[in-house]
Design a protein around this motif. Structure first.
Motif, PDB file in Angstrom:
ATOM      1  N   VAL A  22      42.220  43.748  79.127  1.00  0.00           N
ATOM      2  CA  VAL A  22      41.154  42.795  79.419  1.00  0.00           C
ATOM      3  C   VAL A  22      40.958  42.738  80.937  1.00  0.00           C
ATOM      4  N   GLN A  23      39.709  42.859  81.359  1.00  0.00           N
ATOM      5  CA  GLN A  23      39.414  42.807  82.789  1.00  0.00           C
ATOM      6  C   GLN A  23      39.278  41.351  83.239  1.00  0.00           C
ATOM      7  N   GLU A  24      39.122  41.165  84.546  1.00  0.00           N
ATOM      8  CA  GLU A  24      38.973  39.814  85.073  1.00  0.00           C
ATOM      9  C   GLU A  24      37.773  39.134  84.421  1.00  0.00           C
ATOM     10  N   PRO A  25      37.948  37.919  83.906  1.00  0.00           N
ATOM     11  CA  PRO A  25      36.849  37.249  83.184  1.00  0.00           C
ATOM     12  C   PRO A  25      35.590  37.116  84.032  1.00  0.00           C
ATOM     13  N   LYS A  26      34.439  37.295  83.393  1.00  0.00           N
ATOM     14  CA  LYS A  26      33.172  37.006  84.065  1.00  0.00           C
ATOM     15  C   LYS A  26      33.050  35.507  84.321  1.00  0.00           C
ATOM     16  N   TYR A  27      33.534  34.728  83.342  1.00  0.00           N
ATOM     17  CA  TYR A  27      33.583  33.276  83.478  1.00  0.00           C
ATOM     18  C   TYR A  27      34.403  32.712  82.331  1.00  0.00           C
ATOM     19  N   LYS A  28      34.840  31.469  82.495  1.00  0.00           N
ATOM     20  CA  LYS A  28      35.440  30.744  81.379  1.00  0.00           C
ATOM     21  C   LYS A  28      34.557  29.543  81.064  1.00  0.00           C
ATOM     22  N   VAL A  29      34.694  29.039  79.849  1.00  0.00           N
ATOM     23  CA  VAL A  29      33.822  27.973  79.374  1.00  0.00           C
ATOM     24  C   VAL A  29      34.582  26.649  79.366  1.00  0.00           C
ATOM     25  N   ASP A  30      34.020  25.659  80.031  1.00  0.00           N
ATOM     26  CA  ASP A  30      34.535  24.295  79.906  1.00  0.00           C
ATOM     27  C   ASP A  30      34.007  23.755  78.587  1.00  0.00           C
ATOM     28  N   VAL A  31      34.888  23.684  77.578  1.00  0.00           N
ATOM     29  CA  VAL A  31      34.427  23.325  76.237  1.00  0.00           C
ATOM     30  C   VAL A  31      34.030  21.860  76.130  1.00  0.00           C
ATOM     31  N   ASN A  32      34.288  21.079  77.170  1.00  0.00           N
ATOM     32  CA  ASN A  32      33.863  19.682  77.168  1.00  0.00           C
ATOM     33  C   ASN A  32      32.430  19.524  77.657  1.00  0.00           C
ATOM     34  N   THR A  33      32.059  20.368  78.649  1.00  0.00           N
ATOM     35  CA  THR A  33      30.723  20.248  79.238  1.00  0.00           C
ATOM     36  C   THR A  33      29.841  21.462  78.973  1.00  0.00           C
ATOM     37  N   MET A  34      30.423  22.532  78.382  1.00  0.00           N
ATOM     38  CA  MET A  34      29.748  23.811  78.140  1.00  0.00           C
ATOM     39  C   MET A  34      29.410  24.550  79.441  1.00  0.00           C
ATOM     40  N   GLU A  35      29.968  24.107  80.555  1.00  0.00           N
ATOM     41  CA  GLU A  35      29.695  24.736  81.848  1.00  0.00           C
ATOM     42  C   GLU A  35      30.466  26.039  81.970  1.00  0.00           C
ATOM     43  N   HIS A  36      29.848  27.050  82.623  1.00  0.00           N
ATOM     44  CA  HIS A  36      30.500  28.321  82.896  1.00  0.00           C
ATOM     45  C   HIS A  36      31.188  28.228  84.254  1.00  0.00           C
ATOM     46  N   ILE A  51      38.870  29.563  77.000  1.00  0.00           N
ATOM     47  CA  ILE A  51      37.938  30.518  76.393  1.00  0.00           C
ATOM     48  C   ILE A  51      37.130  31.163  77.509  1.00  0.00           C
ATOM     49  N   GLY A  52      37.075  32.475  77.510  1.00  0.00           N
ATOM     50  CA  GLY A  52      36.328  33.176  78.541  1.00  0.00           C
ATOM     51  C   GLY A  52      35.607  34.386  78.003  1.00  0.00           C
ATOM     52  N   VAL A  53      34.683  34.895  78.799  1.00  0.00           N
ATOM     53  CA  VAL A  53      33.959  36.120  78.470  1.00  0.00           C
ATOM     54  C   VAL A  53      34.396  37.186  79.461  1.00  0.00           C
ATOM     55  N   ALA A  54      34.814  38.338  78.956  1.00  0.00           N
ATOM     56  CA  ALA A  54      35.343  39.393  79.812  1.00  0.00           C
ATOM     57  C   ALA A  54      35.040  40.756  79.209  1.00  0.00           C
ATOM     58  N   GLU A  55      35.137  41.784  80.037  1.00  0.00           N
ATOM     59  CA  GLU A  55      35.028  43.150  79.547  1.00  0.00           C
ATOM     60  C   GLU A  55      36.391  43.594  79.029  1.00  0.00           C
ATOM     61  N   LEU A  56      36.357  44.383  77.978  1.00  0.00           N
ATOM     62  CA  LEU A  56      37.579  44.821  77.305  1.00  0.00           C
ATOM     63  C   LEU A  56      37.500  46.327  77.085  1.00  0.00           C
ATOM     64  N   PHE A  57      38.567  47.043  77.461  1.00  0.00           N
ATOM     65  CA  PHE A  57      38.601  48.503  77.317  1.00  0.00           C
ATOM     66  C   PHE A  57      39.696  48.879  76.325  1.00  0.00           C
ATOM     67  N   THR A  58      39.414  49.812  75.440  1.00  0.00           N
ATOM     68  CA  THR A  58      40.415  50.330  74.510  1.00  0.00           C
ATOM     69  C   THR A  58      40.737  51.780  74.853  1.00  0.00           C
ATOM     70  N   ASP A  59      41.931  52.242  74.457  1.00  0.00           N
ATOM     71  CA  ASP A  59      42.344  53.596  74.822  1.00  0.00           C
ATOM     72  C   ASP A  59      41.705  54.660  73.936  1.00  0.00           C
ATOM     73  N   LYS A  60      41.088  54.228  72.849  1.00  0.00           N
ATOM     74  CA  LYS A  60      40.346  55.161  71.996  1.00  0.00           C
ATOM     75  C   LYS A  60      39.186  54.407  71.350  1.00  0.00           C
ATOM     76  N   SER A  61      38.200  55.131  70.908  1.00  0.00           N
ATOM     77  CA  SER A  61      37.019  54.494  70.322  1.00  0.00           C
ATOM     78  C   SER A  61      37.374  53.808  69.007  1.00  0.00           C
ATOM     79  N   ILE A  62      36.759  52.640  68.776  1.00  0.00           N
ATOM     80  CA  ILE A  62      36.966  51.912  67.532  1.00  0.00           C
ATOM     81  C   ILE A  62      35.615  51.649  66.871  1.00  0.00           C
ATOM     82  N   VAL A  63      35.665  51.436  65.574  1.00  0.00           N
ATOM     83  CA  VAL A  63      34.468  51.134  64.790  1.00  0.00           C
ATOM     84  C   VAL A  63      34.271  49.622  64.810  1.00  0.00           C
ATOM     85  N   PHE A  64      33.073  49.182  65.150  1.00  0.00           N
ATOM     86  CA  PHE A  64      32.872  47.743  65.282  1.00  0.00           C
ATOM     87  C   PHE A  64      31.411  47.373  65.015  1.00  0.00           C
ATOM     88  N   GLU A  65      31.208  46.076  64.793  1.00  0.00           N
ATOM     89  CA  GLU A  65      29.896  45.441  64.832  1.00  0.00           C
ATOM     90  C   GLU A  65      30.055  44.114  65.542  1.00  0.00           C
TER      91      GLU A  65
END
Length: 641
Positions: free
Chosen positions: A375-389, A400-414
Motif C-alpha cells: 500500500v502506498q502513502e494514502p491520498k487522504y484519510k476520511v474523518d468519519v465524523n465529519t466526512m472531511e478528507h 479509513i483512507g484511499v490509497a494506491e495498491l500494487f500487487t506482485d502479479k495481476s489479479i482478476v477483479f471488479e
C-alpha cells in the motif's frame, strides 16, 4: 389429536410422522436467508431490539429464559421483567459496563425467512468490529434514540454501511414510548437523517417508529400507539426486502475457482461458489487471468447434474476442452469478463493496532486469489465524523483512507460497488499472519493497462548458461558494524578467482545514487530494500551472482526480496554480531551519534533489528575473521552450477 366424529384419539403412523418432518425440513430448507446488522450510537437500544426479535420469534430455550429472568433481576432493570439486551450482550465485560464491545451474531427465523443478525458496537474505538459485522450483511438497521436524534455515531455507522456496500438501510427511530409517540419528533429526525444520507450517497432508506422496550411496530403493525404510521413493521420489512443474492443473479457470470476436482482420470471439474450470474451447459466461458476460453459441458452437484446454476450455489463445472485452470483463477462469461490488473486505487480500513507501513508487502486475499501487495502513502484519510478528507502519511487503528495498491502479479477483479466477491479484500501480515486491514478496490490505474512485459528471445537461462553458473543473490544482513561489507567483499574476491561473474551492491554505495532520495524512516528503509531487490532480480536475469550488504532490519522486507526470486536463488547470510561488539567497533562513529540523539532511526538504538530466524548461512564475527567467514560462505554455496 382426536377424531371429531367419535372424539377418540387418533395416533399418527410412523410414515405420517416422517412425512410431517420431511415437510417441515423442506419448508425451512428452501427459505431465503437475510443477513442484517443493527448499529447506531451507544445505548440506542440495539441489543434490546435483537433480544425482543429473538423473544417474539420464540427462539429462546426454557433454560435460557430462566437465566435471562434471573440476570434481569440481578441487574435491576427499572421495573422491566426481562432485559432483552442480556440475550445478546454475552461478554461479561459488556454486562458490567452496559455496552456492546464485540459483534454478537444471533440466528432466528419466521414463517417466511431465516435471519442472521449482527449486533455491532457503538463506540468509535470498535469501528473494526462494526466493519466485520457489516461485511456480509444485506441490510442495516440504523437505530436512533428518539430523545437524542441523529448523533455523530449515527452518521459514522451510516457512512460505514454505505462504504461497505449495504444498499438496504432501515432508519429505526427507537424509544418512541419516551417521547409520547410524537409524530412531529419522528418526522424531524427522518428529515435530518435524509439530508445527511443524501450527502454521502445513500439514495433510499426506510424509516419506521419503534419501541424495543414496548414492542411497537416490531412484529406487528400498525401499533395502536402510532396510528399516524402507515408503513410495515420491522419484521414485515425484513421478511420481504430483496436479498443481495437475488440482485447478483442478474449480473454477468463469475465463479472464483476454489478447487480442481479430480477424483479419477476420467473426471476433471472446477469447483466454486458462483458469485454472480448464472451458468448452464453449452455456455461459453473464459478462464482468467489467462483469457483462454471453452464451453461448459456439465454443471455437477452432489445431488446430480443441473440444467442451470445461479449466484449463491456451489457447483463443479466440467468443460469441453482440457485447458489450464486452477485455484485462484476465475471462470466468467466469455464475452463479458472482469478486469485483470496489478495496480489499483483502493479504500482501506485499517484494523491492526500497529500503523500501516507504507511500502511493506502484505498478503492480499481476494476471493480465492492470494498475492503479495503493498500500500502506498494514502491520498487522504476520511474523518468519519465529519466526512472531511484529511492529509495522511499512514493509517492507524480504525482509520479509513484511499490509497494506491500494487500487487506482485495481476489479479482478476471488479469494482467493489459492482461485485463484492471480486472487489473486497483483506490484508494479512506476512510475519504474524494477523489480518491487518479490509479494503475495497475502486478501479485499476490507467498505467497498469499501459505497461506490459516485453518478451525477449534471450532468456535468463541463456544468460546463466553463457556464464556457466547458476544465478544467486547472497543477501548479507546484520547490524551496522557487524562486518557485512567487509565479508561480502572477501566473498566476491574468492568468487572472482573462480572465474565467477558477480556484482556487489553495498548499502552505502547504493544510497549515493539509486536511493539518494531516501532517508532512514521505517517507510524509507522498506523502499530502499524494495529497490535493491528489484535491481538484484534484474541482475540474476542477466545470470550474475549478486552480493548485497544491507542492514535490511525487517524480516518482512527480506522475505519480499526472497519472493521476487526463483526457488533456491535467495541465500540469506546473517552476520551475527552482538550489539555491544558492533558498537565497540563503531568504525563510522554512527553509534556515538545515535546515542547522543544526533542520528535518528538508527538500527539497534531507536529502530529495531529483526534477526533472521532460519538463515541459510550464519557467521559469527566474534569467533571468525572476515577471511574465515568468507571461506565458510563460499564452501556453503558450492556447487555454483
Amino acid at each position: 389429536m382426536a377424531d371429531t366424529a367419535t372424539n377418540e384419539p387418533v395416533y399418527k403412523t410412523d410414515a405420517l410422522i416422517a412425512e410431517d418432518i420431511d415437510t417441515y425440513l423442506s419448508t425451512h430448507q428452501h427459505k431465503t436467508m437475510l443477513r442484517f446488522i443493527t448499529c447506531g450510537s451507544v445505548d440506542d437500544g440495539k441489543s434490546t431490539l435483537i433480544g425482543r426479535l429473538l423473544y417474539d420469534s420464540k427462539m429462546i430455550f426454557e433454560d435460557q429464559l430462566a437465566a435471562l429472568e434471573n440476570d434481569s433481576k440481578r441487574v435491576g432493570t427499572q421495573g422491566q421483567e426481562i432485559d432483552f439486551a442480556l440475550l445478546v450482550d454475552g461478554l461479561a465485560a459488556e454486562r458490567e459496563q452496559g455496552i456492546t464491545i464485540d459483534v454478537a451474531y444471533r440466528f432466528f427465523n419466521t414463517e417466511k425467512r431465516k435471519f442472521i443478525v449482527a449486533d455491532c458496537p457503538g463506540h468509535e474505538q470498535y469501528t473494526r468490529n462494526m466493519i466485520t459485522g457489516a461485511s456480509t450483511a444485506d441490510l442495516a438497521v440504523i437505530l436512533v434514540d428518539a430523545r437524542k436524534g441523529v448523533l455523530v455515531q449515527t452518521r459514522r455507522h451510516s457512512y460505514l454501511c454505505h462504504l461497505i456496500g449495504i444498499k438496504n438501510i432501515v432508519l429505526a427511530v427507537n424509544k418512541m414510548d419516551l417521547v409520547d409517540y410524537s409524530e412531529e419528533v419522528f418526522d424531524k429526525i427522518v428529515a435530518e437523517y435524509g439530508e445527511f444520507a443524501k450527502s454521502i450517497g445513500i439514495e433510499n432508506f426506510t424509516a419506521m417508529p419503534i419501541s424495543g422496550f414496548k414492542g411497537d411496530n416490531i412484529t406487528q403493525a400498525p401499533s395502536a400507539n402510532t396510528p399516524w404510521y402507515k408503513g410495515p413493521s420491522l419484521v414485515d420489512h425484513l421478511e420481504t426486502v430483496e436479498v443481495r443474492s437475488a440482485e447478483d443473479q442478474d449480473k454477468p457470470f463469475r465463479m472464483p475457482v476454489q478447487w480442481v476436482n479430480r477424483p479419477n482420470l476420467d473426471f476433471r471439474g472446477f469447483s466454486g461458489l458462483i458469485a454472480t450470474g448464472g451458468v448452464k451447459p453449452g455456455d461459453a466461458v473464459r478462464v482468467l487471468p489467462s483469457g483462454k476460453t471453452s464451453t461448459v459441458k456439465s454443471v455437477v452437484t452432489f445431488d446430480g447434474d443441473l440444467d442451470e446454476a445461479v449466484a449463491g450455489q456451489s457447483v463443479t463445472l466440467t468443460l469441453e476442452d482440457e485447458i489450464d485452470c486452477s485455484r485462484g483463477n476465475v471462470l466468467s462469461v466469455a464475452d463479458n469478463p472482469p478486469e485483470v490488473a496489478d495496480q489499483f486505487e483502493a479504500t482501506v480500513v485499517w484494523l491492526a493496532d500497529d500503523d500501516l507501513i507504507v511500502g511493506r508487502n502484505y498478503w492480499l486475499k481476494l476471493g480465492t486469489q492470494t498475492v503479495s501487495a503493498s500500500v502506498q502513502e494514502p491520498k487522504y484519510k476520511v474523518d468519519v465524523n465529519t466526512m472531511e478528507h484529511l492529509a495522511a502519511k499512514t493509517l492507524s487503528l480504525n482509520e479509513i483512507g484511499v490509497a494506491e495498491l500494487f500487487t506482485d502479479k495481476s489479479i482478476v477483479f471488479e469494482a467493489y460497488k459492482q461485485n463484492r466477491a471480486l472487489g473486497g479484500f483483506i490484508l494479512i501480515d506476512k510475519i504474524t499472519n494477523q489480518t491487518v486491514a479490509a479494503g475495497m478496490l475502486n478501479f485499476s490505474l490507467r498505467r497498469a493497462q499501459n505497461v506490459h512485459w516485453q518478451p525477449t528471445d534471450i532468456t535468463r537461462a541463456d544468460h546463466a548458461a553463457m556464464k556457466n553458473q547458476k544465478p544467486r543473490v547472497l543477501w548479507f544482513t546484520g547490524l551496522s558494524g557487524s562486518g557485512k561489507s567487509t565479508i561480502a567483499n572477501e566473498v566476491e574476491k574468492r568468487l572472482a578467482l573462480m572465474n565467477r561473474h558477480t556484482f556487489l551492491l553495498d548499502g552505502d554505495n547504493v544510497r549515493h545514487g539509486l536511493n539518494k532520495d531516501l532517508g532512514f524512516t521505517e517507510a524509507d528503509r522498506i523502499e530502499n530494500i524494495r529497490r535493491v531487490g528489484e535491481v538484484a532480480r534484474l541482475m540474476t536475469d542477466a545470470g550474475l551472482i549478486v552480493l548485497t550488504a544491507f542492514i535490511s532490519p525487517f524480516r518482512a522486507e527480506r522475505q519480499m526480496v526472497r519472493d521476487m526470486l526463483a526457488e533456491g536463488e535467495f541465500i540469506e547470510i546473517f552476520v551475527d554480531t552482538p550489539l555491544e561488539v558492533a558498537e565497540q567497533r563503531d568504525v563510522k562513529g554512527l553509534y556515538k551519534k545515535a546515542r547522543s540523539g544526533q542520528l535518528k532511526n538508527f538500527t539497534g538504538i531507536d529502530s529495531p533489528y529483526e534477526a533472521p530466524e532460519n538463515p541459510e548461512i550464519r557467521v559469527n564475527t566474534v569467533e571468525m575473521t572476515p577471511e574465515e567467514a568468507a571461506e565458510h560462505i563460499v564452501r556453503a554455496i558450492l556447487p555454483l552450477k
